[in-house]
Design a protein around this motif. Structure first.
Motif, PDB file in Angstrom:
ATOM      1  N   ALA A   1      -5.481   1.493  10.153  1.00 23.04           N
ATOM      2  CA  ALA A   1      -6.001   2.389   9.133  1.00 23.04           C
ATOM      3  C   ALA A   1      -7.105   3.286   9.838  1.00 23.04           C
ATOM      4  CB  ALA A   1      -6.729   1.535   7.923  1.00 23.04           C
ATOM      5  N   GLU A   2      -6.793   4.342   9.287  1.00 25.27           N
ATOM      6  CA  GLU A   2      -7.853   5.389   9.895  1.00 25.27           C
ATOM      7  C   GLU A   2      -8.913   5.836   8.783  1.00 25.27           C
ATOM      8  OE1 GLU A   2      -5.657   8.886  10.461  1.00 25.27           O
ATOM      9  OE2 GLU A   2      -4.864   8.531  12.460  1.00 25.27           O
ATOM     10  N   LEU A   3      -9.978   5.947   9.202  1.00 30.67           N
ATOM     11  CA  LEU A   3     -11.311   6.155   8.444  1.00 30.67           C
ATOM     12  C   LEU A   3     -11.126   7.285   7.711  1.00 30.67           C
ATOM     13  CD1 LEU A   3     -13.853   5.196  11.096  1.00 30.67           C
ATOM     14  CD2 LEU A   3     -13.704   4.017   8.981  1.00 30.67           C
ATOM     15  N   SER A   4     -11.679   7.412   6.424  1.00 28.45           N
ATOM     16  CA  SER A   4     -11.471   8.492   5.341  1.00 28.45           C
ATOM     17  C   SER A   4     -12.930   8.857   5.090  1.00 28.45           C
ATOM     18  CB  SER A   4     -10.935   8.009   4.166  1.00 28.45           C
ATOM     19  OG  SER A   4     -10.851   8.917   3.386  1.00 28.45           O
ATOM     20  N   ALA A   5     -13.103  10.115   4.814  1.00 27.31           N
ATOM     21  CA  ALA A   5     -14.435  10.490   4.109  1.00 27.31           C
ATOM     22  C   ALA A   5     -14.575  10.019   2.828  1.00 27.31           C
ATOM     23  CB  ALA A   5     -14.330  12.134   4.221  1.00 27.31           C
ATOM     24  N   ASN A   6     -13.702   9.840   2.276  1.00 29.32           N
ATOM     25  CA  ASN A   6     -13.610   9.264   0.574  1.00 29.32           C
ATOM     26  C   ASN A   6     -13.556   7.730   0.337  1.00 29.32           C
ATOM     27  OD1 ASN A   6     -13.276  11.995   0.020  1.00 29.32           O
ATOM     28  ND2 ASN A   6     -11.135  11.912   0.251  1.00 29.32           N
ATOM     29  N   LEU A   7     -14.082   7.324  -0.662  1.00 24.23           N
ATOM     30  CA  LEU A   7     -13.959   6.128  -1.066  1.00 24.23           C
ATOM     31  C   LEU A   7     -12.491   5.874  -1.809  1.00 24.23           C
ATOM     32  CD1 LEU A   7     -17.191   4.733  -2.483  1.00 24.23           C
ATOM     33  CD2 LEU A   7     -16.069   4.478  -0.115  1.00 24.23           C
ATOM     34  N   THR A   8     -11.161   5.634  -1.185  1.00 22.44           N
ATOM     35  CA  THR A   8     -10.108   5.743  -1.562  1.00 22.44           C
ATOM     36  C   THR A   8      -9.498   4.425  -1.736  1.00 22.44           C
ATOM     37  OG1 THR A   8      -9.924   8.013  -1.142  1.00 22.44           O
ATOM     38  CG2 THR A   8      -7.626   6.699  -1.426  1.00 22.44           C
ATOM     39  N   TYR A   9      -8.885   4.005  -2.895  1.00 19.63           N
ATOM     40  CA  TYR A   9      -8.133   2.610  -2.904  1.00 19.63           C
ATOM     41  C   TYR A   9      -6.828   2.712  -3.623  1.00 19.63           C
ATOM     42  CZ  TYR A   9      -6.832  -1.861  -5.047  1.00 19.63           C
ATOM     43  OH  TYR A   9      -5.897  -2.888  -5.624  1.00 19.63           O
ATOM     44  N   GLU A  10      -5.696   2.227  -2.776  1.00 23.77           N
ATOM     45  CA  GLU A  10      -4.451   2.189  -3.502  1.00 23.77           C
ATOM     46  C   GLU A  10      -3.921   0.677  -3.361  1.00 23.77           C
ATOM     47  OE1 GLU A  10      -1.580   4.861  -1.752  1.00 23.77           O
ATOM     48  OE2 GLU A  10      -2.737   6.656  -2.409  1.00 23.77           O
ATOM     49  N   ASP A  11      -3.444   0.077  -4.497  1.00 24.08           N
ATOM     50  CA  ASP A  11      -2.945  -1.309  -4.567  1.00 24.08           C
ATOM     51  C   ASP A  11      -1.701  -1.245  -3.608  1.00 24.08           C
ATOM     52  OD1 ASP A  11      -2.418  -3.779  -5.117  1.00 24.08           O
ATOM     53  OD2 ASP A  11      -2.654  -3.684  -7.162  1.00 24.08           O
ATOM     54  N   ARG A  12      -2.044  -1.924  -2.653  1.00 19.89           N
ATOM     55  CA  ARG A  12      -0.773  -2.375  -1.834  1.00 19.89           C
ATOM     56  C   ARG A  12      -0.329  -3.724  -1.792  1.00 19.89           C
ATOM     57  NH1 ARG A  12      -1.734   0.334   4.178  1.00 19.89           N
ATOM     58  NH2 ARG A  12      -1.807   2.774   3.431  1.00 19.89           N
ATOM     59  N   TRP A  13      -0.897  -4.490  -2.601  1.00 20.08           N
ATOM     60  CA  TRP A  13      -0.863  -5.988  -2.707  1.00 20.08           C
ATOM     61  C   TRP A  13      -0.154  -6.641  -3.915  1.00 20.08           C
ATOM     62  CZ3 TRP A  13      -0.477  -7.784   1.993  1.00 20.08           C
ATOM     63  CH2 TRP A  13      -1.284  -7.302   2.796  1.00 20.08           C
ATOM     64  N   THR A  14      -0.214  -5.938  -4.912  1.00 16.76           N
ATOM     65  CA  THR A  14       0.355  -6.539  -6.231  1.00 16.76           C
ATOM     66  C   THR A  14       1.913  -6.390  -6.378  1.00 16.76           C
ATOM     67  OG1 THR A  14      -1.617  -5.933  -7.465  1.00 16.76           O
ATOM     68  CG2 THR A  14       0.146  -6.356  -8.683  1.00 16.76           C
ATOM     69  N   ASN A  15       2.316  -7.610  -6.688  1.00 22.35           N
ATOM     70  CA  ASN A  15       3.873  -7.576  -6.843  1.00 22.35           C
ATOM     71  C   ASN A  15       4.113  -7.430  -8.582  1.00 22.35           C
ATOM     72  OD1 ASN A  15       6.602  -8.255  -7.515  1.00 22.35           O
ATOM     73  ND2 ASN A  15       6.479 -10.215  -6.294  1.00 22.35           N
ATOM     74  N   PRO A  16       4.679  -6.062  -8.540  1.00 26.59           N
ATOM     75  CA  PRO A  16       4.822  -5.811 -10.017  1.00 26.59           C
ATOM     76  C   PRO A  16       5.553  -6.621 -10.761  1.00 26.59           C
ATOM     77  CG  PRO A  16       6.010  -4.279  -8.465  1.00 26.59           C
ATOM     78  CD  PRO A  16       5.036  -5.114  -7.922  1.00 26.59           C
ATOM     79  N   ALA A  17       6.323  -7.476 -10.167  1.00 25.05           N
ATOM     80  CA  ALA A  17       7.125  -8.303 -10.989  1.00 25.05           C
ATOM     81  C   ALA A  17       6.348  -9.726 -11.474  1.00 25.05           C
ATOM     82  CB  ALA A  17       8.350  -9.005 -10.324  1.00 25.05           C
ATOM     83  N   LEU A  18       4.961  -9.875 -10.896  1.00 22.41           N
ATOM     84  CA  LEU A  18       4.320 -10.996 -11.264  1.00 22.41           C
ATOM     85  C   LEU A  18       2.992 -10.416 -11.968  1.00 22.41           C
ATOM     86  CD1 LEU A  18       4.639 -12.984  -7.979  1.00 22.41           C
ATOM     87  CD2 LEU A  18       5.961 -13.128  -9.973  1.00 22.41           C
ATOM     88  N   SER A  19       2.533  -9.307 -11.707  1.00 26.38           N
ATOM     89  CA  SER A  19       1.063  -8.886 -12.422  1.00 26.38           C
ATOM     90  C   SER A  19       1.122  -7.121 -12.397  1.00 26.38           C
ATOM     91  CB  SER A  19       0.018  -9.466 -11.663  1.00 26.38           C
ATOM     92  OG  SER A  19       0.113  -9.099 -10.236  1.00 26.38           O
ATOM     93  N   THR A  20       0.037  -6.766 -13.008  1.00 25.19           N
ATOM     94  CA  THR A  20      -0.011  -5.228 -13.147  1.00 25.19           C
ATOM     95  C   THR A  20      -0.756  -4.629 -12.093  1.00 25.19           C
ATOM     96  OG1 THR A  20      -0.311  -5.570 -15.697  1.00 25.19           O
ATOM     97  CG2 THR A  20      -0.941  -3.635 -14.757  1.00 25.19           C
ATOM     98  N   VAL A  21      -0.001  -3.665 -11.380  1.00 23.68           N
ATOM     99  CA  VAL A  21      -0.770  -2.894 -10.416  1.00 23.68           C
ATOM    100  C   VAL A  21      -1.966  -2.486 -10.818  1.00 23.68           C
ATOM    101  CG1 VAL A  21      -0.241  -0.983  -8.789  1.00 23.68           C
ATOM    102  CG2 VAL A  21       1.534  -2.295  -9.467  1.00 23.68           C
TER     103      VAL A  21
END
Length: 903
Positions: free
Chosen positions: A670-690
Motif C-alpha cells: 500500500a502507498e500512503l495517502s493524504a486522505n483517510l480512505t477506507y474500502e472494504d476488501r475483506w467482507t465476503n458478500p455471501a456471508l455478511s454485508t459489505v
C-alpha cells in the motif's frame, strides 16, 4: 614483592592485591624481566591534555566534555607515541608540528599549538590507528569559519600521521569524529555532514542546510562511512539528534550511542545496525538512566561503548559534572538484556545487566568526590589479546596533610575515614594493569595540570571483526522499493502491546478479523499516520522565533507523510520514504490519535522492510524497538492455503501471513495517502454485508488544502503534508457559513465561526464572544506574532462581560481556600475600609481554561465535544474536523516550516 613506579619520586609495591606508596629517592624505572611482547614490540599511543583548556573572560576555564555537544573544542591536547610500554622508552609528540604553517614566522621552534585531539581507534592488524584532530582557532573568525574536526590516520610502517580526506574543501564540509575501521578497510565515523539529509531537503523543495539537534543547540551528528582514502562518503543514520561513537563489534555489526530527544530528552541509548545502515534498532538503555551504585541512584548515559575480548560491552560511566574526568568502568550484558532489570523474553536471564567491571584487585573506581583508596580513573581500554590486561589513566590515591602530599597507602584505616582529608590535585598517569597476575606497570608519567585521556596499544587483535556485506538489491532488499527510494513498515498487529492483546475485551484478534463477527465501525484502530520530523536550521540559515512553534516547541515542527488503513487483525504493511526520520501513530475512524505519541525516530534504507510485532506502552519497561527481544506476537497469522475466516476468497494467504501481508502479496504494498480512505476488501458478500466506504479528503474542503497534499495523486518518496495555522486552520473560522432557505434563498442563519466568536457583532457593536472564545485573525494583544484565535484556543484566558457597550474583564469577589471572602489589607496587615467604614473585598478575574491542548486531539475533547453538541453539530464538516485533529495531534504548531514567514 615487585616495585612499580607510581609518580615521580615515589614507587608502588604490590602486596596481596593491594598497593602502598612509600618514599623512594630514585627515578629509575623497573622493567619486567620477562620478554613481554606488549612491553617490547608494540607502540603505545596516548592523548594528553591540559585540565584547563578553554580561554574565557576570566582566563583559562576547565575543559568540558558534554555528550550532547560532541564537537566542543578544548584546546590543549597533544598526541604521543611511545616505542613500547616501558615508562622510560622514547616518547615522541607526533602532533607538535601538525599545523606549523599556521604559526607566525617569528614563533619559537618548540611552540605547541592550541589544538584538540580525541577518539583513538586501532586497526585489527595493529598497523594503523585513527584519531580526530581539530586545528587551532582562527583569531577573530566567526564560529562558522572556524576549522572543522577531521579524521587523521597514523601508519606504523611509515610512521606518518596524515589527514584521511586530502581535499581541504571536502574536509571542511563538516565535523568528523569517532572513526573506526571496518573489516574491509573502510572507515565508519560520526559526522555533521548530513550529505544525504541535505540532498533530500532539496528534493522536498526546501533550502539545503545542516540541521541542528532537537534542542536546537548544535549541528546534528549522524553515522557515516567512507573509503580508506576518504572518498565515497555515505550517510548511514538519520536521527534528528546525535548518533555518535560507532563501535565495530566482533560480529561485524555497529553498536553506537543515540540521543533519543524526540518530544523531550529520553537519554542517550545504545543502538545497533549493519555497516550499510540496515536493521537499525534500539539495543539497550531506554529505561536504565537511573541506576543504583553504592546505595544511591546515579544518572547515567550510554556513551562510547567498547568491547572486551570476551565479547562483553564495556562502558565508562561519567559524572554529571562535565568538567570531571572520573569514570566508573562497567560491563553491560546487551545480549540477554534490553534494560538493566529487563531481560529479553527468550534469554531467561536474571539479576542485572549493568555491573562493575570485575578486577582481581579490590578496586572501587567511581565518580564520587569522596576519597577512594583505589584512586580515580579517567580512561580504561582492554588490550585485544585475551590477556586480561588494560591500559588505564589512573590518579593514584593521594591526600594533602599539613600541606604535604601523602599516598593513601601510607595512612591507617582510621586516617582514611577522616572526613577532613583533602584530596590532592589530580595526577593521571598511564598504567598497564595485568588483572591475570595482579601486577601493574607504569607506562607514561604525567604532571599536575594535565591528564592522559585516551590510550591504546598498536597490537594485532586476537578477535578480528566479521565482515558483513551490504544487503543485496533483489535479495535482502526489495528492488522496486529501492528504485523508488522507499522502504516498508510491516506491523503484525497494532493491538499487540508488549505481547498483550489490547483487543481482548472485544474478543481478540481472531474475532476482530472475522467480518461476520465485527463490523468496520466496531474496530477501535482504523488508520495509521506516518509523520516526518522537520530538521531545524541554524540561526545563520533562519533565526526561528519561538512563537513559530506556537503553544509548545516540544514537538518542534512536523510534516505528515501520509495515511493508510489498518487491517481488521491490526496489521499494516505500508510503503514509506527511505532515509528520513519517521514516527507513527494509530488513529480512530475520525483520524484522532489513539494513545501517546511515538517517541523514537524510525529510519530505513531504500528497499528495506522493518518488521514490527506491535506497539509499546509509554510506561512499560518490557523490550521494545528490538525485534528479537520481544515476546511472540499475539497475531499468529493465517493457517495458509485458505481464506481468512469468513472473509473474501479474493485474497488467499500463505502460512503465517497477516491480513496486511496477504493484501500486499495480492494488491501490492500500500502507498500512503493524504486522505483517510477506507474500502472494504475483506467482507465476503455471501456471508455478511459489505462495510460502507469512507473518504475524509482535503478535496472536500472549501478552504486551502494543506501544502503538498496534491503530491499524493502520484505518490513519491518526497510527498509531505504541511499544515500552518494561519494558512490552513484560521480559514476554517473565517469561512462564510450561511444557512439559506432553498425556496426563498433567504439567509436563515449565519454560522460563520467569527460571527459569534468575536467581540463585535455584524453591526460592529460590542458583544461577548460566544463561549468566551474569540476566533478572529487579528494580532493578539498578548503575543502579536500570533492571531487572537490561536491564543484563545491554547492559552488560559479570563471571562469577559459587556458593561454599557464596553467589553471588560469580569471581576468577582475573591475567596480563600475555606470559601471566606478575602479583604484588602495595607502593608501592616490592617483592613482597608471604604468611605462607609466597611472592609473592601479583593476582586479577581474568572479563569477561562483553554479549549485545545497541544497534547493531542484526545486531550482537546472540550473542543470536539462542543462541535458535536446540539448548538454546533454539523457546523464543521467531518473533513474539517479531521484537519483540525491531525494538526493538533502533531503538536498544534503555529507553523510547520522554518521558512513560512520568508515565503
Amino acid at each position: 614483592m615487585r616495585p612499580i613506579w607510581g609518580y615521580a619520586g615515589k614507587c608502588v609495591y604490590i602486596i596481596l592485591a593491594f598497593f602502598y606508596l612509600t618514599g623512594c629517592n630514585t627515578d629509575t624505572a623497573i622493567k619486567d624481566e620477562q620478554a613481554d611482547p606488549v612491553l617490547v614490540e608494540y607502540p603505545v599511543i596516548y592523548i594528553q591534555r591540559d585540565l584547563a583548556a578553554l580561554d574565557g573572560d576570566e582566563g583559562a576555564q576547565p575543559a568540558s566534555f558534554d555528550s550532547r555537544h560532541p564537537a566542543q573544542f578544548n584546546p590543549g591536547a597533544q598526541l604521543f607515541v611511545k616505542r613500547n610500554a616501558f615508562s622510560d622508552s622514547p616518547t615522541t609528540n607526533i602532533s607538535a608540528q601538525l599545523f606549523a604553517d599556521l604559526l607566525p614566522e617569528d614563533a619559537p621552534a618548540d611552540t605547541i599549538q592550541a589544538i584538540d585531539i580525541r577518539d583513538l581507534s586501532v586497526s585489527d592488524d595493529g598497523q594503523q590507528f585513527l584519531v580526530s584532530i581539530r586545528a587551532p582557532e582562527i583569531e577573530d573568525a566567526d564560529e562558522m569559519d572556524q576549522p572543522s574536526w577531521n579524521i587523521w590516520r597514523y601508519q606504523l610502517a611509515t610512521q606518518t600521521l596524515e589527514r584521511v580526506i586530502v581535499s581541504d574543501t571536502t574536509a571542511e564540509q563538516g565535523d568528523d569524529l569517532m572513526a573506526s575501521f571496518l573489516p574491509d578497510g573502510r572507515i565508519i565515523f560520526a559526522s555533521t555532514r548530513q550529505r544525504l539529509s541535505r540532498a533530500i531537503l532539496l528534493d522536498e523543495g526546501k533550502p539545503q542546510y545542516t540541521a541542528l539537534d532537537e534542542s536546537r543547540d548544535n549541528e546534528t551528528f549522524n553515522i557515516h562511512v567512507m573509503n580508506a582514502d576518504g572518498s565515497g562518503i555515505e550517510q548511514l543514520s538519520f536521527n534528528l539528534s546525535h548518533d555518535t561513537h560507532p563501535l565495530v563489534l566482533q560480529s561485524g555489526k555497529i553498536l553506537y550511542s543515540r540521543w533519543d530527544n524526540m518530544g523531550g530528552n529520553k537519554g542517550i541509548n545504545l543502538y545497533e545496525m549493519n555497516p550499510d545502515g540496515t536493521d537499525n534498532q534500539l539495543m539497550f538503555g531506554w529505561h536504565s538512566h537511573q541506576v543504583a551504585f553504592d546505595q544511591q541512584d546515579e544518572l547515567i548515559e550510554f556513551v562510547k561503548p567498547q568491547q572486551l575480548p570476551n565479547g562483553e560491552i564495556l562502558l565508562l560511566l561519567s559524572s554529571q559534572d562535565e568538567t570531571s574526568y572520573q569514570k566508573r568502568p562497567v560491563v553491560i550484558n546487551i545480549e540477554e538484556f534490553t534494560d538493566n532489570q529487563q531481560p529479553t523474553f527468550a534469554s531467561g536471564a536474571n539479576d542485572s545487566a549493568i555491573n562493575d567491571l570485575a578486577f582481581s584487585f579490590e578496586f572501587n573506581f567511581n565518580f564520587s568526590d569522596n576519597l577512594s583508596p583505589s584512586g580515580r580513573l579517567t580512561h580504561l581500554t582492554p588490550l585485544p589479546d585475551n590477556s586480561q590486561r588494560y591500559l588505564l589513566s589512573w590518579d593514584l590515591c593521594r591526600v594533602v596533610i599539613e600541606e604535604q602530599i601523602r599516598a593513601c597507602g601510607q595512612l591507617t584505616d582510621e586516617q582514611l575515614l577522616d572526613p577532613a582529608l583533602e584530596l590532592a590535585d589530580p595526577l593521571y598517569e598511564l598504567w598497564l594493569l595485568n588483572d591475570a597476575d595482579g601486577t601493574q606497570q607504569l607506562v607514561a608519567d604525567s604532571e599536575e595540570g594535565k591528564v592522559i585521556t585516551e590510550a591504546l596499544v598498536m597490537q594485532p587483535s586476537s578477535q578480528p571483526k566479521t565482515f558483513i556485506a551490504n544487503k543485496v538489491i533483489g535479495n535482502e532488499l526489495d528492488a522496486q522499493l529501492h528504485e523508488e527510494l522507499a522502504a516498508a513498515i510491516d506491523i503484525r498487529s497494532v493491538y499487540d502491546f508488549d505481547g498483550q492483546d489490547s483487543s481482548a475485551n472485544l474478543g481478540g484478534v481472531s474475532q476482530l478479523s472475522d467480518p461476520t463477527q465485527t463490523r468496520a465501525t466496531e474496530l477501535p484502530a482504523r488508520f495509521l499516520k506516518v509523520v516526518r520530523g522537520v530538521p531545524m536550521p541554524s540561526d545563520e540559515v533562519r533565526d526561528i522565533p519561538n512563537t513559530d512553534f506556537g503553544r509548545s516547541r516540544n514537538q518542534l515542527m512536523r510534516e505528515i507523510i501520509g495515511y493508510t488503513p489498518i487491517q481488521p487483525d491490526g496489521s499494516v504493511k505500508i510503503k514509506v520514504p527511505a532515509n528520513v526520520p519517521l514516527a507513527i501513530s494509530v488513529l480512530d475512524a475520525s483520524g484522532q490519535r489513539i494513545g501517546g505519541r511515538h517517541s523514537q525516530w524510525i529510519s530505513l534504507k531504500p528497499g528495506e522492510t522493518l518488521q514490527c510485532k506491535g506497539c509499546h506502552t509509554a510506561n512499560s519497561q518490557l523490550p521494545h524497538g528490538r525485534y528479537d527481544a520481544q515476546a511472540e506476537s499475539i497475531n499468529p497469522g493465517a493457517t495458509g492455503g485458505a481464506a481468512f475466516t469468513n472473509a473474501t476468497q479474493n485474497i488467499i494467504p500463505t502460512q503465517g501471513q497477516t491480513m496486511a501481508q496477504a493484501d500486499a502479496m495480492v494488491n501490492g504494498i500500500a502507498e500512503l495517502s493524504a486522505n483517510l480512505t477506507y474500502e472494504d476488501r475483506w467482507t465476503n458478500p455471501a456471508l455478511s454485508t459489505v462495510n460502507p466506504s469512507t473518504d475524509y479528503s482535503y478535496q472536500n474542503l472549501a478552504t486551502p488544502a494543506p501544502n503538498g497534499s496534491e503530491c499524493f495523486n502520484n505518490w513519491n518518496a518526497y510527498c509531505r503534508i504541511q499544515i500552518n495555522y494561519e494558512e490552513h486552520i484560521q480559514p476554517l473560522w473565517d469561512l462564510q457559513r450561511l444557512a439559506i432557505d432553498e425556496t426563498t434563498l433567504a439567509v436563515l442563519a449565519d454560522n460563520t465561526c467569527t460571527s459569534c466568536h468575536s467581540i463585535v457583532d455584524d453591526n460592529n457593536l460590542a458583544q461577548v464572544p460566544a463561549g468566551q472564545l474569540e476566533l478572529v485573525a487579528t494580532p493578539s494583544t498578548d503575543q502579536p506574532a500570533h492571531f487572537t484565535s490561536y491564543r484563545e484556543l491554547f492559552f488560559n484566558d479570563v471571562e469577559q462581560e459587556d458593561i454599557d457597550g464596553i467589553i471588560v474583564d469580569r471581576l468577582v469577589v475573591a475567596l480563600d481556600a475555606d470559601g471566606n471572602i478575602v479583604y484588602q489589607v495595607d502593608s501592616e496587615g490592617e483592613l482597608i475600609l471604604d468611605a462607609e467604614g466597611n472592609p473592601i473585598p479583593v476582586m479577581t478575574t474568572v479563569n477561562v481554561p483553554a479549549i485545545m491542548s497541544t497534547n493531542g486531539a484526545s486531550a482537546s475533547s472540550n473542543f470536539f465535544d462542543t462541535m458535536n453538541d446540539v448548538t454546533h453539530q454539523n457546523m464543521l464538516s467531518a473533513d474539517e474536523l479531521k484537519l483540525i485533529a491531525e494538526w493538533i495531534d502533531i503538536g498544534a504548531q503555529y507553523y510547520n516550516t522554518p521558512f513560512y514567514t520568508q515565503e
